[in-house]
Scaffold this active site. Structure first.
Site, mmCIF file in Angstrom:
data_model
loop_
_atom_site.group_PDB
_atom_site.id
_atom_site.type_symbol
_atom_site.label_atom_id
_atom_site.label_comp_id
_atom_site.label_asym_id
_atom_site.label_seq_id
_atom_site.Cartn_x
_atom_site.Cartn_y
_atom_site.Cartn_z
ATOM 1 N N ARG A 25 17.659 -13.010 81.238
ATOM 2 C CA ARG A 25 18.368 -13.755 82.292
ATOM 3 C C ARG A 25 19.879 -13.542 82.160
ATOM 4 N NH1 ARG A 25 16.977 -15.317 86.960
ATOM 5 N NH2 ARG A 25 15.163 -16.458 86.222
ATOM 6 N N ARG A 45 12.371 -3.827 84.944
ATOM 7 C CA ARG A 45 13.162 -4.699 84.064
ATOM 8 C C ARG A 45 12.334 -5.344 82.949
ATOM 9 N NH1 ARG A 45 14.394 -10.360 87.367
ATOM 10 N NH2 ARG A 45 12.219 -10.800 87.955
ATOM 11 N N HIS A 84 21.170 -5.820 89.457
ATOM 12 C CA HIS A 84 21.263 -7.257 89.785
ATOM 13 C C HIS A 84 22.314 -7.924 88.887
ATOM 14 C CE1 HIS A 84 19.820 -11.406 90.254
ATOM 15 N NE2 HIS A 84 18.858 -11.056 91.046
ATOM 16 N N ASP A 132 22.164 -17.282 98.723
ATOM 17 C CA ASP A 132 21.283 -16.146 98.429
ATOM 18 C C ASP A 132 21.290 -15.270 99.677
ATOM 19 O OD1 ASP A 132 17.918 -15.938 96.944
ATOM 20 O OD2 ASP A 132 19.433 -14.409 97.456
ATOM 21 N N GLU A 156 25.140 -7.970 93.605
ATOM 22 C CA GLU A 156 24.070 -7.022 93.307
ATOM 23 C C GLU A 156 24.199 -5.752 94.158
ATOM 24 O OE1 GLU A 156 20.393 -9.328 93.610
ATOM 25 O OE2 GLU A 156 21.554 -11.102 93.062
HETATM 26 O O1 TA6 Z 1 18.932 -11.614 93.973
HETATM 27 C C1 TA6 Z 1 18.749 -12.992 94.195
HETATM 28 C C2 TA6 Z 1 17.306 -13.338 93.858
HETATM 29 O O2 TA6 Z 1 16.413 -12.558 94.632
HETATM 30 C C3 TA6 Z 1 17.111 -14.841 94.074
HETATM 31 O O3 TA6 Z 1 16.294 -15.093 95.198
HETATM 32 C C4 TA6 Z 1 16.486 -15.309 92.752
HETATM 33 O O4 TA6 Z 1 15.088 -15.214 92.813
HETATM 34 C C5 TA6 Z 1 17.106 -14.310 91.781
HETATM 35 O O5 TA6 Z 1 17.024 -13.067 92.479
HETATM 36 C C6 TA6 Z 1 16.521 -14.286 90.408
HETATM 37 O O6 TA6 Z 1 15.213 -13.773 90.463
HETATM 38 P P1 TA6 Z 1 14.380 -13.723 89.071
HETATM 39 O O7 TA6 Z 1 13.077 -13.087 89.422
HETATM 40 O O8 TA6 Z 1 15.190 -12.918 88.107
HETATM 41 O O9 TA6 Z 1 14.283 -15.159 88.635
#
Ligand code: TA6
Length: 280
Positions: free
Chosen positions: A54, A80, A150, A195, A254
């Site tokens: 994370r 990932r 991301h 978002d 991103e």
């Molecule tokens: O890029 C934004 C996003 O798509 C959000 O909707 C949120 O889900 C974030 O990515 C994190 O996603 P993850 O699967 O890493 O928890």
């Protein structure tokens, strides 16, 4: 599982230090000389196989978000949460090395996504952080994919932060029924869960961090979409691997090709997307 349960590589040179995990080819830290880390990493991040780290720069491939028509597939693809191979290190003029890691399609990936590919991720951590993701179609049929770097940026306080570079760029608002919108005047101010998938843009984004009094630029090559994300209070609480009080300390900018900006690759062809993160 502690951070150290996964192998971590540290790249040190006179200009900066970076850290990355071959697991997910995941850059977790980039500290230019004399600066705070430019990348956010949650203190609650898990370092557990099957779970994405994370923070830092998760590599999203071959789909972004939930996989349409496949509720059983992991969000944001499998790159990932797969172990990559270190492919090499090319010396750079400043004494640093540009490290490359590779992920090749396998029976395991084909069982999820029936295409043959070679991914090659390259990191050059110097005065700037240059990240490239090369996708090669090693199969005999064209395929279409989505991809993202991301990137979680570390900031002092999202409530004192503005974003520029997306003026007039239409976006999909994922917190408002995926409505397609045209943005208002810049700079973008984040005042709640945000978002947004900005489409058909190759612009550089600049994050102006008023709390830490620094600006972070995210430039890009061969990327036609940019996602801006902050979970804000309630969504932060919903993530087990994200501290309830961490939401002010990050914003994701991103570098992507997603949705209508997905990429179709003919057999034998390659596509390289690059993100360049810098201060000032
Ligand atoms: O890029 C934004 C996003 O798509 C959000 O909707 C949120 O889900 C974030 O990515 C994190 O996603 P993850 O699967 O890493 O928890």
């Amino acid at each position: 599982m502690s951070a150290e349960a996964l192998h971590k590589i540290t790249l040190t040179n006179p200009d900066s230090e970076a850290q990355l995990y071959p697991y997910g080819s995941h850059v977790s830290s980039w500290k230019p000389k004399g600066q705070k880390d430019v990348l956010f990493l949650s203190k609650s991040s898990l370092f557990t196989p099957g779970k994405a780290i994370r923070g830092g720069v998760p590599i999203i491939f071959p789909w972004f978000g939930p996989r349409q028509g496949h509720p059983e597939s992991p969000a944001h693809g499998f790159a990932r949460t797969t172990m990559w191979n270190v492919a090499g290190c090319d010396n750079r003029p400043n004494g640093s090395c540009a490290m490359s890691l590779e992920l090749t399609s396998s029976d395991a990936t084909r069982a999820i996504w029936p295409n043959d590919f070679l991914l090659r991720f390259t990191i050059a951590a110097e005065k700037k952080l240059t990240l490239s993701l090369s996708v090669t179609n090693t199969g005999r049929a064209p395929f279409t994919f989505e991809e993202a770097m991301h990137t979680y940026l570390a900031i002092g306080d999202i409530r004192q932060t503005t974003i520029t570079g997306l003026a007039g760029v239409q976006y999909i608002d994922k917190v408002d029924k995926f409505t397609r919108k045209t943005p208002g005047p810049e700079p973008i101010v984040i005042s709640g869960e945000t978002d947004r998938v900005y489409l058909n843009t190759r612009s550089t984004c600049v994050v102006d961090d008023g709390a830490w009094k620094r600006k972070i630029s995210v430039a890009k090559e061969n990327s036609n979409a940019t996602v801006v994300w902050n979970p804000w209070i309630e969504k932060a609480k919903a993530f087990a691997d994200f501290g309830d009080d961490e939401w002010p300390e990050m914003v994701c900018i991103e570098t992507c090709n997603v949705g209508e900006n997905s990429v179709t690759l003919e057999p034998g062809k390659s596509h390289v997307m690059t993100a360049i993160v810098s201060l000032g």
